[in-house]
Motif scaffolding. Structure first.
Motif, PDB file in Angstrom:
ATOM      1  N   LEU A  91     104.050  47.773  56.177  1.00 17.17           N
ATOM      2  CA  LEU A  91     102.676  47.766  55.673  1.00 17.17           C
ATOM      3  C   LEU A  91     101.636  47.763  56.788  1.00 17.17           C
ATOM      4  CD1 LEU A  91     103.102  45.136  52.794  1.00 17.17           C
ATOM      5  CD2 LEU A  91     103.413  47.621  52.710  1.00 17.17           C
ATOM      6  N   ALA A  94      98.768  52.680  56.781  1.00 14.55           N
ATOM      7  CA  ALA A  94      98.814  53.377  55.496  1.00 14.55           C
ATOM      8  C   ALA A  94      99.457  54.748  55.653  1.00 14.55           C
ATOM      9  CB  ALA A  94      97.405  53.525  54.941  1.00 14.55           C
ATOM     10  N   ALA A 117     102.467  51.526  52.697  1.00 14.10           N
ATOM     11  CA  ALA A 117     101.117  51.178  52.259  1.00 14.10           C
ATOM     12  C   ALA A 117     100.249  52.405  52.026  1.00 14.10           C
ATOM     13  CB  ALA A 117     100.458  50.268  53.299  1.00 14.10           C
ATOM     14  N   GLY A 135     101.993  48.204  49.255  1.00 13.66           N
ATOM     15  CA  GLY A 135     100.866  47.416  49.703  1.00 13.66           C
ATOM     16  C   GLY A 135      99.690  48.267  50.114  1.00 13.66           C
ATOM     17  N   VAL A 136      98.679  47.617  50.695  1.00  9.39           N
ATOM     18  CA  VAL A 136      97.417  48.265  51.072  1.00  9.39           C
ATOM     19  C   VAL A 136      97.010  47.792  52.463  1.00  9.39           C
ATOM     20  CG1 VAL A 136      94.980  48.538  50.503  1.00  9.39           C
ATOM     21  CG2 VAL A 136      96.673  48.348  48.655  1.00  9.39           C
ATOM     22  N   THR A 137      96.514  48.714  53.271  1.00 12.58           N
ATOM     23  CA  THR A 137      95.905  48.370  54.549  1.00 12.58           C
ATOM     24  C   THR A 137      94.876  49.429  54.907  1.00 12.58           C
ATOM     25  OG1 THR A 137      96.261  47.966  56.913  1.00 12.58           O
ATOM     26  CG2 THR A 137      97.706  49.563  55.856  1.00 12.58           C
TER      27      THR A 137
END
Length: 226
Positions: A91, A94, A117, A135-137
């Motif tokens: 993660l 992205a 991500a 997930g997110v970043t």
């Protein structure tokens, strides 16, 4: 040939009629019909607003944090493809954002499954292209490779071959192997019909619950005297 840095074409793909039939069924019921032995893991969650996903797997094995091969996969995609990326679940960076998402929509991509991500989350919600990610970043990706396209990959133990059927809804992601798809569809449709009958019985107050006590007694549970 450069092992670990190569692109293949798919040799076989699921028929559209088969994919469309699965698209009408809950992922949980398909999973039950496959003995509950297959899952992409609880970390892959919907990043879009709502709705389901069904399509044909175009697989990518990517170096964590690098999206060069994902770019190539979108170039190769045809309408109805779900691009499935094994990026190790990292993660840190992205794998894609709104620009790649817009291009994928233009190409007719049916969805993404990213073991990694994303960023630009608002664009994924607004566009509502089915996308499942870990997930997110805000940190962007690198574009150096290596990686492979249309090879066997695994997401949390769920093996995906190019051309398999990929399904997704609020419960998660599932791969239906092409070799087992017809049998899985038949079993899932039968289960769905049985559940609809049970829902009708619940609504009418005729649902049979005797199986609960029978199961408890069979396992030696002490029950109160009636």
């Amino acid at each position: 040939m450069s092992i670990g840095f190569r692109v293949f074409n798919r040799r076989k793909v699921a028929a559209k009629a088969l994919v469309d039939a699965f698209a009408k069924l809950p992922v949980a019921n398909v999973s039950d019909s496959m003995s509950r032995m297959t899952a992409a893991g609880p970390t892959l969650r919907p990043m879009h607003a709502s709705g389901t996903m069904a399509g044909v797997a175009l697989t990518v094995k990517a170096r964590p944090g690098d999206n060069l091969m994902l770019h190539k996969a979108i170039d190769m995609a045809v309408p109805g493809d779900v691009i499935v990326v094994d990026a190790g679940g990292d993660l840190t960076n992205a794998l894609m954002g709104e620009l790649m998402l817009a291009y994928a929509v233009k190409k007719g991509v049916a969805g993404f499954v990213l073991n990694g991500a994303i960023r630009d989350v608002d664009a994924f919600v607004e566009t509502n292209l089915p996308t499942f990610a870990a997930g997110v970043t805000h940190r962007g990706p690198y574009k150096d490779g290596p990686g492979e396209i249309n090879v066997l990959i695994s997401l949390d133990g769920m093996v995906v071959e190019p051309g398999d059927i990929i399904l997704g809804d609020a419960d998660g992601v599932l791969c239906v192997p092409l070799a087992d798809a017809e049998e899985a569809l038949e079993k899932t449709q039968a289960k769905q019909d049985a559940e609809l009958r049970q829902m009708k019985a619940i609504a009418e107050g005729t649902n049979d619950r005797t199986w609960v006590d029978a199961a408890l007694k069979a396992r030696g549970c002490a029950l109160p005297e009636t």
